[in-house]
Design an enzyme around this catalytic site. Structure first.
Site, short mmCIF file in Angstrom:
data_model
loop_
_atom_site.label_atom_id
_atom_site.label_comp_id
_atom_site.label_asym_id
_atom_site.label_seq_id
_atom_site.Cartn_x
_atom_site.Cartn_y
_atom_site.Cartn_z
CG HIS A 204 -0.17 0.33 2.50
ND1 HIS A 204 0.61 -0.59 3.12
CD2 HIS A 204 -0.08 1.47 3.22
CE1 HIS A 204 1.15 -0.04 4.19
NE2 HIS A 204 0.77 1.20 4.28
C1 UD1 Z 1 -2.04 5.22 6.29
C2 UD1 Z 1 -0.72 5.61 6.95
C3 UD1 Z 1 0.31 4.49 6.77
C4 UD1 Z 1 -0.23 3.17 7.24
C5 UD1 Z 1 -1.54 2.88 6.51
C6 UD1 Z 1 -2.14 1.56 6.93
C7 UD1 Z 1 -0.17 8.03 6.87
C8 UD1 Z 1 0.73 9.02 6.28
N1 UD1 Z 1 -0.13 6.80 6.33
O1 UD1 Z 1 -1.81 5.13 4.90
O2 UD1 Z 1 1.47 4.80 7.53
O3 UD1 Z 1 0.70 2.14 6.99
O4 UD1 Z 1 -2.45 3.96 6.82
O5 UD1 Z 1 -3.27 1.25 6.18
O6 UD1 Z 1 -0.89 8.34 7.79
N2 UD1 Z 1 -9.19 4.72 2.30
C9 UD1 Z 1 -10.40 4.06 2.28
N3 UD1 Z 1 -10.96 3.74 3.48
C10 UD1 Z 1 -10.39 4.08 4.67
C11 UD1 Z 1 -9.17 4.78 4.66
C12 UD1 Z 1 -8.59 5.08 3.46
O7 UD1 Z 1 -10.95 3.74 1.25
O8 UD1 Z 1 -10.97 3.75 5.74
C13 UD1 Z 1 -8.56 5.05 1.01
C14 UD1 Z 1 -8.87 6.44 0.54
O9 UD1 Z 1 -9.01 6.42 -0.82
C15 UD1 Z 1 -7.63 7.22 0.92
C16 UD1 Z 1 -6.54 6.17 0.78
O10 UD1 Z 1 -7.16 4.92 1.16
O11 UD1 Z 1 -7.41 8.32 0.13
C17 UD1 Z 1 -5.35 6.42 1.63
O12 UD1 Z 1 -5.72 6.56 3.00
P1 UD1 Z 1 -4.79 7.42 4.01
O13 UD1 Z 1 -5.32 7.33 5.39
O14 UD1 Z 1 -4.59 8.78 3.45
O15 UD1 Z 1 -3.39 6.70 3.93
P2 UD1 Z 1 -3.02 5.15 3.87
O16 UD1 Z 1 -2.43 4.88 2.53
O17 UD1 Z 1 -4.13 4.28 4.35
#
Ligand code: UD1
Length: 370
Positions: A204
């Site tokens: 991811h």
């Molecule tokens: C975040 C953390 C990362 C961790 C990861 C675990 C930061 C900088 N990164 O990354 O360190 O390893 O979580 O999963 O904080 N999304 C969903 N549903 C959710 C959450 C996210 O669909 O419940 C999707 C959205 O499209 C979002 C993308 O995932 O834009 C990224 O989510 P985000 O929380 O920004 O970062 P992660 O890549 O999950």
């Protein structure tokens, strides 16, 4: 009165806070739990709360997804009035996600003490958003609890006073040891006993999945691995959407590759425990596989968790197909790297933190192993 306001936001925070909330309740320490809402899908958030017995958050900021700047800013804006209302003696943050930094910064500016659990880990790679979060969170923290001894040297190099740093062990491994016996068997998650050996894959990290060429190389490598073993791939929403965006979905349909939605903690534990190897770019999984004694191939060029390499089962290959396939071949022929359990990864880290914090709140500062 709230003594400590504990903050979580994203999936890897939940397994760290679970034993801390438990140890605080036993100490006792008057704690409240705040969820920023950075992760909000039930599979990435609520299911972990239920499986790990984490108390329902007292406060949810419901910030959701956005760019790094907007997400961090939204958390800060929403957190400030909560701090004004609660006035805890300290804010406790875990790990390295955007929620960790945002809440630490707000508390520091309000002159409220900041406690960081899992402090001092450094990949040396500032292109990782988590590395920026780690460095800045540690700079504004008053108490820094570390999971491995290498963290101490990192913090001292950055000018952190040694008396603030306490080596307590790994709270995420507390959770693993508590729940290991309850792991959901792989055959239950997969619907049938696996017919051959299998690898568990998680990907991811933006550096791996946001660049179409790198992602294509990784998915082609998975397709090659799938000739020799099943590839069980619980796919992060971010990876799924970038694969679709770059027309890479057909690679995910290769026979032998099995996509799953994001898994619960107990399901993941069961899948990893019986795996021949785990291939990942996660931080936490490098540590969990070391604790489980399962070979781990980390498709990154660096790690902030060097003990998983020096003592554990982890090997760094970067996202380079040849290096990954050579490592897979080694696991298939020789069984791969065998490690030992690092110091203080013994299930008692949260108990140590709670005991130390109780004394700290009471004005005493007991000696801790440093
Ligand atoms: C975040 C953390 C990362 C961790 C990861 C675990 C930061 C900088 N990164 O990354 O360190 O390893 O979580 O999963 O904080 N999304 C969903 N549903 C959710 C959450 C996210 O669909 O419940 C999707 C959205 O499209 C979002 C993308 O995932 O834009 C990224 O989510 P985000 O929380 O920004 O970062 P992660 O890549 O999950």
């Amino acid at each position: 009165m709230t003594e400590i306001l504990c903050v979580v936001g994203a999936r890897p925070n939940f397994m760290k806070i679970a034993p801390i909330m438990d140890a605080f309740a036993r100490q006792p320490i008057a704690a409240k739990l705040l969820h920023t809402g950075q992760h909000y899908d039930p599979a990435m958030s609520e299911s972990l709360f239920l499986q790990l017995g984490i108390p329902r958050p007292d406060i949810n900021l419901e910030v959701g997804s956005a760019s790094h700047a907007v997400q961090t800013a939204n958390i800060m804006r929403a957190f400030e009035p909560v701090l004004d209302a609660e006035r805890p003696r300290a804010v406790l943050v875990v790990g390295d996600v955007n929620s960790t930094l945002a809440c630490a910064l707000v508390a520091a500016k309000k002159n409220i003490k900041v406690i960081h659990v899992e402090a001092g880990l450094r990949s040396g790679d500032r292109a990782m958003p988590e590395e920026v979060n780690r460095v800045l969170t540690d700079q504004v923290s008053d108490l820094l609890y570390t999971t491995e001894r290498s963290a101490q040297a990192n913090l001292l190099r950055e000018g952190i006073a040694p008396e603030r740093i306490h080596f307590v062990g790994n709270v995420m491994i507390d959770t693993l040891l508590t729940h290991r016996r309850r792991a959901v068997p792989a055959e239950q998650t997969l619907g049938a006993a696996p017919s051959r050996r299998y690898a568990v894959v998680t990907l991811h990290r933006p550096s791996n999945v946001d660049n179409a060429q790198v992602l294509r190389g990784l998915l082609e490598t998975l397709a090659t691995i799938a000739r020799d073993m099943d590839v069980i791939f619980p796919i992060h929403p971010r990876t799924q959407s970038t694969a679709a965006q770059h027309q890479l979905t057909p690679l995910l349909e290769t026979p032998g590759i099995r996509l799953l939605p994001p898994q619960g903690y107990l399901e993941m534990l069961g899948l990893m425990s019986d795996a021949t190897l785990v291939l990942t770019d996660s931080g936490g999984i490098q540590e969990e596989t070391t604790a489980l004694g399962v070979p781990c191939i980390t498709v990154r060029d660096n790690t902030e968790r060097p003990i998983t390499i020096t003592e554990g089962t982890n090997t760094l290959t970067g996202p380079h197909p040849d290096a990954i396939l050579a490592c897979v071949a080694d696991v298939l022929t020789s069984g791969g790297k065998r490690g030992r359990t690092p110091e203080y990864w013994d299930g008692q880290a949260a108990v140590r933190i709670a005991a130390h914090l109780r004394a700290w709140l009471d004005g005493a500062t007991p000696d801790m192993p440093a």
